[in-house]
Scaffold this motif. Structure first.
Motif, PDB file in Angstrom:
ATOM      1  N   THR A 106       0.861  -1.183   0.000  1.00  0.00           N
ATOM      2  CA  THR A 106       0.000   0.000   0.000  1.00  0.00           C
ATOM      3  C   THR A 106       0.892   1.225   0.000  1.00  0.00           C
ATOM      4  O   THR A 106       1.815   1.323   0.820  1.00  0.00           O
ATOM      5  CB  THR A 106      -0.905   0.003   1.244  1.00  0.00           C
ATOM      6  OG1 THR A 106      -1.701  -1.177   1.239  1.00  0.00           O
ATOM      7  CG2 THR A 106      -1.796   1.238   1.268  1.00  0.00           C
ATOM      8  N   LEU A 107       0.660   2.144  -0.930  1.00  0.00           N
ATOM      9  CA  LEU A 107       1.475   3.357  -0.961  1.00  0.00           C
ATOM     10  C   LEU A 107       1.387   4.064   0.389  1.00  0.00           C
ATOM     11  O   LEU A 107       0.296   4.298   0.918  1.00  0.00           O
ATOM     12  CB  LEU A 107       1.007   4.288  -2.083  1.00  0.00           C
ATOM     13  CG  LEU A 107       1.575   3.991  -3.476  1.00  0.00           C
ATOM     14  CD1 LEU A 107       0.938   4.889  -4.525  1.00  0.00           C
ATOM     15  CD2 LEU A 107       3.095   4.150  -3.486  1.00  0.00           C
ATOM     16  N   GLY A 108       2.509   4.385   0.933  1.00  0.00           N
ATOM     17  CA  GLY A 108       2.604   4.935   2.277  1.00  0.00           C
ATOM     18  C   GLY A 108       3.265   3.961   3.233  1.00  0.00           C
ATOM     19  O   GLY A 108       3.797   4.366   4.269  1.00  0.00           O
ATOM     20  N   ASP A 109       3.260   2.662   2.863  1.00  0.00           N
ATOM     21  CA  ASP A 109       3.896   1.642   3.705  1.00  0.00           C
ATOM     22  C   ASP A 109       5.327   1.354   3.264  1.00  0.00           C
ATOM     23  O   ASP A 109       6.006   0.547   3.896  1.00  0.00           O
ATOM     24  CB  ASP A 109       3.098   0.336   3.665  1.00  0.00           C
ATOM     25  CG  ASP A 109       1.774   0.440   4.397  1.00  0.00           C
ATOM     26  OD1 ASP A 109       1.592   1.427   5.147  1.00  0.00           O
ATOM     27  OD2 ASP A 109       0.923  -0.451   4.203  1.00  0.00           O
ATOM     28  N   GLU A 110       5.780   1.972   2.167  1.00  0.00           N
ATOM     29  CA  GLU A 110       7.121   1.671   1.662  1.00  0.00           C
ATOM     30  C   GLU A 110       8.201   2.189   2.607  1.00  0.00           C
ATOM     31  O   GLU A 110       8.008   3.159   3.333  1.00  0.00           O
ATOM     32  CB  GLU A 110       7.321   2.258   0.258  1.00  0.00           C
ATOM     33  CG  GLU A 110       7.340   3.774   0.183  1.00  0.00           C
ATOM     34  CD  GLU A 110       5.964   4.378  -0.066  1.00  0.00           C
ATOM     35  OE1 GLU A 110       5.919   5.531  -0.534  1.00  0.00           O
ATOM     36  OE2 GLU A 110       4.937   3.705   0.228  1.00  0.00           O
ATOM     37  N   ARG A 111       9.343   1.485   2.582  1.00  0.00           N
ATOM     38  CA  ARG A 111      10.489   1.829   3.404  1.00  0.00           C
ATOM     39  C   ARG A 111      11.745   1.814   2.536  1.00  0.00           C
ATOM     40  O   ARG A 111      11.739   1.238   1.440  1.00  0.00           O
ATOM     41  CB  ARG A 111      10.642   0.818   4.550  1.00  0.00           C
ATOM     42  CG  ARG A 111       9.441   0.783   5.501  1.00  0.00           C
ATOM     43  CD  ARG A 111       9.325   2.081   6.290  1.00  0.00           C
ATOM     44  NE  ARG A 111       8.188   2.088   7.219  1.00  0.00           N
ATOM     45  CZ  ARG A 111       6.990   2.584   6.936  1.00  0.00           C
ATOM     46  NH1 ARG A 111       6.753   3.106   5.737  1.00  0.00           N
ATOM     47  NH2 ARG A 111       6.026   2.565   7.833  1.00  0.00           N
ATOM     48  N   PRO A 112      12.844   2.425   3.005  1.00  0.00           N
ATOM     49  CA  PRO A 112      14.079   2.412   2.206  1.00  0.00           C
ATOM     50  C   PRO A 112      14.477   0.999   1.785  1.00  0.00           C
ATOM     51  O   PRO A 112      14.448   0.065   2.588  1.00  0.00           O
ATOM     52  CB  PRO A 112      15.106   3.028   3.166  1.00  0.00           C
ATOM     53  CG  PRO A 112      14.297   3.955   4.016  1.00  0.00           C
ATOM     54  CD  PRO A 112      12.989   3.238   4.237  1.00  0.00           C
ATOM     55  N   GLY A 113      14.805   0.851   0.520  1.00  0.00           N
ATOM     56  CA  GLY A 113      15.138  -0.454  -0.042  1.00  0.00           C
ATOM     57  C   GLY A 113      14.001  -1.090  -0.807  1.00  0.00           C
ATOM     58  O   GLY A 113      14.211  -2.041  -1.568  1.00  0.00           O
ATOM     59  N   ASP A 114      12.764  -0.588  -0.627  1.00  0.00           N
ATOM     60  CA  ASP A 114      11.643  -1.052  -1.448  1.00  0.00           C
ATOM     61  C   ASP A 114      11.738  -0.436  -2.843  1.00  0.00           C
ATOM     62  O   ASP A 114      12.683   0.315  -3.138  1.00  0.00           O
ATOM     63  CB  ASP A 114      10.316  -0.690  -0.778  1.00  0.00           C
ATOM     64  CG  ASP A 114      10.057  -1.476   0.505  1.00  0.00           C
ATOM     65  OD1 ASP A 114      10.566  -2.607   0.611  1.00  0.00           O
ATOM     66  OD2 ASP A 114       9.348  -0.955   1.394  1.00  0.00           O
ATOM     67  N   LEU A 115      10.783  -0.733  -3.684  1.00  0.00           N
ATOM     68  CA  LEU A 115      10.849  -0.324  -5.086  1.00  0.00           C
ATOM     69  C   LEU A 115       9.632   0.506  -5.472  1.00  0.00           C
ATOM     70  O   LEU A 115       8.509   0.182  -5.079  1.00  0.00           O
ATOM     71  CB  LEU A 115      10.924  -1.567  -5.986  1.00  0.00           C
ATOM     72  CG  LEU A 115      12.067  -2.544  -5.691  1.00  0.00           C
ATOM     73  CD1 LEU A 115      11.903  -3.811  -6.528  1.00  0.00           C
ATOM     74  CD2 LEU A 115      13.426  -1.897  -5.977  1.00  0.00           C
ATOM     75  N   TYR A 116       9.855   1.545  -6.260  1.00  0.00           N
ATOM     76  CA  TYR A 116       8.773   2.311  -6.883  1.00  0.00           C
ATOM     77  C   TYR A 116       8.685   1.916  -8.352  1.00  0.00           C
ATOM     78  O   TYR A 116       9.712   1.768  -9.031  1.00  0.00           O
ATOM     79  CB  TYR A 116       9.041   3.814  -6.805  1.00  0.00           C
ATOM     80  CG  TYR A 116       8.799   4.448  -5.457  1.00  0.00           C
ATOM     81  CD1 TYR A 116       7.639   4.177  -4.725  1.00  0.00           C
ATOM     82  CD2 TYR A 116       9.714   5.346  -4.922  1.00  0.00           C
ATOM     83  CE1 TYR A 116       7.408   4.775  -3.494  1.00  0.00           C
ATOM     84  CE2 TYR A 116       9.493   5.956  -3.690  1.00  0.00           C
ATOM     85  CZ  TYR A 116       8.347   5.658  -2.982  1.00  0.00           C
ATOM     86  OH  TYR A 116       8.118   6.261  -1.766  1.00  0.00           O
ATOM     87  N   PHE A 117       7.453   1.791  -8.853  1.00  0.00           N
ATOM     88  CA  PHE A 117       7.225   1.484 -10.266  1.00  0.00           C
ATOM     89  C   PHE A 117       6.398   2.588 -10.911  1.00  0.00           C
ATOM     90  O   PHE A 117       5.513   3.159 -10.271  1.00  0.00           O
ATOM     91  CB  PHE A 117       6.516   0.136 -10.412  1.00  0.00           C
ATOM     92  CG  PHE A 117       7.387  -1.035 -10.044  1.00  0.00           C
ATOM     93  CD1 PHE A 117       8.235  -1.593 -10.981  1.00  0.00           C
ATOM     94  CD2 PHE A 117       7.362  -1.558  -8.763  1.00  0.00           C
ATOM     95  CE1 PHE A 117       9.057  -2.670 -10.650  1.00  0.00           C
ATOM     96  CE2 PHE A 117       8.172  -2.628  -8.417  1.00  0.00           C
ATOM     97  CZ  PHE A 117       9.023  -3.185  -9.365  1.00  0.00           C
ATOM     98  N   PHE A 118       6.664   2.823 -12.202  1.00  0.00           N
ATOM     99  CA  PHE A 118       6.051   3.931 -12.916  1.00  0.00           C
ATOM    100  C   PHE A 118       5.511   3.460 -14.262  1.00  0.00           C
ATOM    101  O   PHE A 118       6.142   2.649 -14.955  1.00  0.00           O
ATOM    102  CB  PHE A 118       7.076   5.053 -13.140  1.00  0.00           C
ATOM    103  CG  PHE A 118       7.673   5.563 -11.855  1.00  0.00           C
ATOM    104  CD1 PHE A 118       7.130   6.659 -11.203  1.00  0.00           C
ATOM    105  CD2 PHE A 118       8.767   4.920 -11.276  1.00  0.00           C
ATOM    106  CE1 PHE A 118       7.665   7.122 -10.012  1.00  0.00           C
ATOM    107  CE2 PHE A 118       9.311   5.370 -10.070  1.00  0.00           C
ATOM    108  CZ  PHE A 118       8.754   6.475  -9.441  1.00  0.00           C
TER     109      PHE A 118
END
Length: 307
Positions: free
Chosen positions: A241-253
């Protein structure tokens, strides 16, 4: 032994570039085609448009396994890079073309029971003796090697495909594979070492890299095999869920109605105003950078995932 269709081989060059087609290769690509490749010369010899030409698919590191599917009399081999998953292209791995001189039959490689090592330096070189002449320059972070004995005066002997005698590199450049999965912080720290590396389409090295190559290489350093392309990487990771990400996770576009086209590594927890930061190989700026997501990135952010 000789290369044969239907059998595995391994990469004998420090870095082998995977091409869409032998006829797509340009004169400027000559340094990447030699048996002893010169990737820095290849990249520095191209202008920014040539660095994003679509004739390059990916790159393979020394010792990486491929399945040979076709051999041409003009010195080219069609292969499937079995350590770079690409489900939409071939369930066996990433398909493309390599010069046959950059391959070694798998039967000539080191037995599997030899102690494995992994290159932890961003770039290194194999030498004929401790601090001796360079035999194979341009080894890249994440290259897997096999121990050939104990260290001597800070140098470690290793087996390398295509070389009968052990070669040497600084012991400090090597690490032993971990039996436990890496932490997100460890993977992010490796990726951060590639800041300011130039953007090269299909690149997977510390000389030039693209967005999904950066993610693939950072995890490869720890023995985790992620797919090569961003959309496949999304399919192989766990949505958050956007907002639960932490450093080392991945963003996709992705643009509306289109497949995923870009990926970045989260570098900070999202701010209270929804501001986000990531490390990525940026096509527009043509280098690896860490930044707050600009408005045009936010507009195409479609998800955060965890490996």
């Amino acid at each position: 032994m000789e290369l044969q269709p239907g059998r595995e081989a391994v990469v004998g060059a420090a870095v082998a570039t995977l091409w869409t087609d032998p006829e797509a290769v340009r004169p400027i690509d000559r340094p990447a085609l030699a048996t002893r490749t010169d990737i820095p010369a290849w990249i520095s010899g191209m202008d920014s448009d040539q660095q994003v030409g679509d004739c390059v698919l990916s790159q393979l590191l020394l010792g990486e396994r491929v399945l040979v599917t076709e051999l041409r009399p003009d010195g080219w081999a069609h292969v499937v890079a079995v350590e770079q998953p690409a489900a939409k292209l071939d369930p066996r791995g990433y398909p493309g073309w390599l010069p046959t001189d950059q391959l070694v039959p798998a039967e000539e490689t080191v037995p599997a029971d030899v102690a494995p090592l992994v290159l932890d330096a961003s770039v290194s070189a194999l030498r004929a003796a401790p601090d001796g002449p360079v035999v194979l320059p341009g080894l890249i972070l994440g290259t897997r090697l096999a121990a050939a004995g104990t260290a001597r005066d800070g140098w470690r002997p290793v087996h390398a495909p295509g070389h009968a005698e052990p070669l040497w590199l600084p012991e400090s450049h090597l690490a032993e594979p971990s039996a436990t999965p890496p932490t997100a912080a460890e993977v992010l720290a490796v990726a951060q070492r590639l800041l300011d590396v130039v953007y090269v389409w299909g690149g997977v090295t510390a000389y030039g890299i693209d967005c999904s190559g950066l993610v693939h290489l950072a995890w490869r350093r720890f023995g985790v095999q992620l797919p090569r392309d961003a959309d496949d990487q999304a399919a192989a990771t766990v949505p958050l869920t956007l907002g639960d990400e932490r450093p080392g996770d991945l963003y996709f576009f992705a643009r509306p109605g289109r497949k995923i086209h870009h990926i970045g590594i989260v570098t900070a927890e999202p701010g209270s105003a929804g501001d986000r930061r990531m490390l990525h190989a940026c096509y527009r700026r043509r280098r690896v950078l860490e930044e707050a997501l600009p408005a045009e990135r936010v507009a195409t952010l479609v998800g955060a995932h965890r490996v």
